[in-house]
Design a protein around this motif. Sequence first.
Motif, PDB file in Angstrom:
ATOM      1  N   ASP A 175       0.830  -1.201   0.000  1.00 56.29           N
ATOM      2  CA  ASP A 175       0.000   0.000   0.000  1.00 56.29           C
ATOM      3  C   ASP A 175       0.866   1.254   0.000  1.00 56.29           C
ATOM      4  O   ASP A 175       0.587   2.214  -0.715  1.00 56.29           O
ATOM      5  N   PHE A 176       1.924   1.227   0.803  1.00 55.24           N
ATOM      6  CA  PHE A 176       2.833   2.372   0.857  1.00 55.24           C
ATOM      7  C   PHE A 176       3.511   2.589  -0.489  1.00 55.24           C
ATOM      8  O   PHE A 176       3.562   3.705  -0.998  1.00 55.24           O
ATOM      9  N   ASP A 177       3.993   1.509  -1.089  1.00 58.29           N
ATOM     10  CA  ASP A 177       4.663   1.612  -2.392  1.00 58.29           C
ATOM     11  C   ASP A 177       3.710   2.146  -3.458  1.00 58.29           C
ATOM     12  O   ASP A 177       4.086   2.987  -4.266  1.00 58.29           O
ATOM     13  N   ASP A 178       2.465   1.659  -3.439  1.00 59.56           N
ATOM     14  CA  ASP A 178       1.477   2.128  -4.412  1.00 59.56           C
ATOM     15  C   ASP A 178       1.170   3.612  -4.229  1.00 59.56           C
ATOM     16  O   ASP A 178       1.096   4.366  -5.196  1.00 59.56           O
ATOM     17  N   ALA A 179       0.997   4.039  -2.977  1.00 52.62           N
ATOM     18  CA  ALA A 179       0.701   5.448  -2.703  1.00 52.62           C
ATOM     19  C   ALA A 179       1.888   6.339  -3.072  1.00 52.62           C
ATOM     20  O   ALA A 179       1.711   7.407  -3.658  1.00 52.62           O
ATOM     21  N   ALA A 180       3.102   5.886  -2.759  1.00 56.05           N
ATOM     22  CA  ALA A 180       4.296   6.666  -3.100  1.00 56.05           C
ATOM     23  C   ALA A 180       4.463   6.754  -4.612  1.00 56.05           C
ATOM     24  O   ALA A 180       4.811   7.809  -5.149  1.00 56.05           O
ATOM     25  N   ALA A 181       4.206   5.661  -5.317  1.00 56.21           N
ATOM     26  CA  ALA A 181       4.330   5.657  -6.777  1.00 56.21           C
ATOM     27  C   ALA A 181       3.301   6.591  -7.409  1.00 56.21           C
ATOM     28  O   ALA A 181       3.614   7.333  -8.348  1.00 56.21           O
ATOM     29  N   GLU A 182       2.089   6.574  -6.898  1.00 59.84           N
ATOM     30  CA  GLU A 182       1.044   7.465  -7.421  1.00 59.84           C
ATOM     31  C   GLU A 182       1.394   8.928  -7.170  1.00 59.84           C
ATOM     32  O   GLU A 182       1.236   9.779  -8.050  1.00 59.84           O
ATOM     33  N   GLN A 183       1.882   9.220  -5.971  1.00 57.47           N
ATOM     34  CA  GLN A 183       2.287  10.591  -5.648  1.00 57.47           C
ATOM     35  C   GLN A 183       3.464  11.027  -6.518  1.00 57.47           C
ATOM     36  O   GLN A 183       3.497  12.152  -7.019  1.00 57.47           O
ATOM     37  N   ALA A 184       4.427  10.146  -6.725  1.00 59.12           N
ATOM     38  CA  ALA A 184       5.587  10.463  -7.561  1.00 59.12           C
ATOM     39  C   ALA A 184       5.149  10.732  -9.000  1.00 59.12           C
ATOM     40  O   ALA A 184       5.640  11.670  -9.638  1.00 59.12           O
ATOM     41  N   LYS A 185       4.219   9.931  -9.494  1.00 55.74           N
ATOM     42  CA  LYS A 185       3.713  10.130 -10.851  1.00 55.74           C
ATOM     43  C   LYS A 185       3.039  11.496 -10.979  1.00 55.74           C
ATOM     44  O   LYS A 185       3.262  12.220 -11.949  1.00 55.74           O
ATOM     45  N   ARG A 186       2.238  11.859  -9.982  1.00 59.97           N
ATOM     46  CA  ARG A 186       1.549  13.148 -10.013  1.00 59.97           C
ATOM     47  C   ARG A 186       2.552  14.301  -9.982  1.00 59.97           C
ATOM     48  O   ARG A 186       2.440  15.261 -10.743  1.00 59.97           O
ATOM     49  N   TYR A 187       3.562  14.212  -9.110  1.00 59.81           N
ATOM     50  CA  TYR A 187       4.574  15.265  -9.036  1.00 59.81           C
ATOM     51  C   TYR A 187       5.402  15.346 -10.315  1.00 59.81           C
ATOM     52  O   TYR A 187       5.781  16.435 -10.747  1.00 59.81           O
ATOM     53  N   LEU A 188       5.691  14.226 -10.922  1.00 60.84           N
ATOM     54  CA  LEU A 188       6.448  14.223 -12.167  1.00 60.84           C
ATOM     55  C   LEU A 188       5.665  14.928 -13.276  1.00 60.84           C
ATOM     56  O   LEU A 188       6.218  15.740 -14.016  1.00 60.84           O
ATOM     57  N   GLU A 189       4.382  14.641 -13.357  1.00 60.26           N
ATOM     58  CA  GLU A 189       3.541  15.305 -14.354  1.00 60.26           C
ATOM     59  C   GLU A 189       3.479  16.813 -14.094  1.00 60.26           C
ATOM     60  O   GLU A 189       3.579  17.614 -15.031  1.00 60.26           O
TER      61      GLU A 189
END
Length: 106
Positions: free
Chosen positions: A35-49
């Motif tokens: 869950d942590f990895d998924d949330a961090a990956a989603e947040q990273a994707k949003r910040y990258l965009e």
Amino acid sequence: MQKRLHGVFFAVFLSSTLIPAVAQMSAKGPISGKDFDDAAAEQAKRYLEEGRETFRFDTFGSEDFWGGKLKLHEAIAGEKLGGTGPGLSPQKALELGLKVDVNAIP
């Protein structure tokens, strides 16, 4: 200098990615690794965009210097197109490093 800037940017990016992810997960209860990895990956994707949008479209104030003070756009256009001086051909402008957004050209 540029490597240092990249390192600082990465550190800020990483911390700004993990902190909201942890806060989001802790509000839902116990945190599992996936869950942590998924949330961090989603947040990273949003910040990258968001970062891509910022660096693509934000001029960081340079338009005031190049356009407002130096009136570079008038020198590039030339007298024939309402500017000043002889102007530049499209080929010469590209040779001198003028950047062109090919996606914005009809």
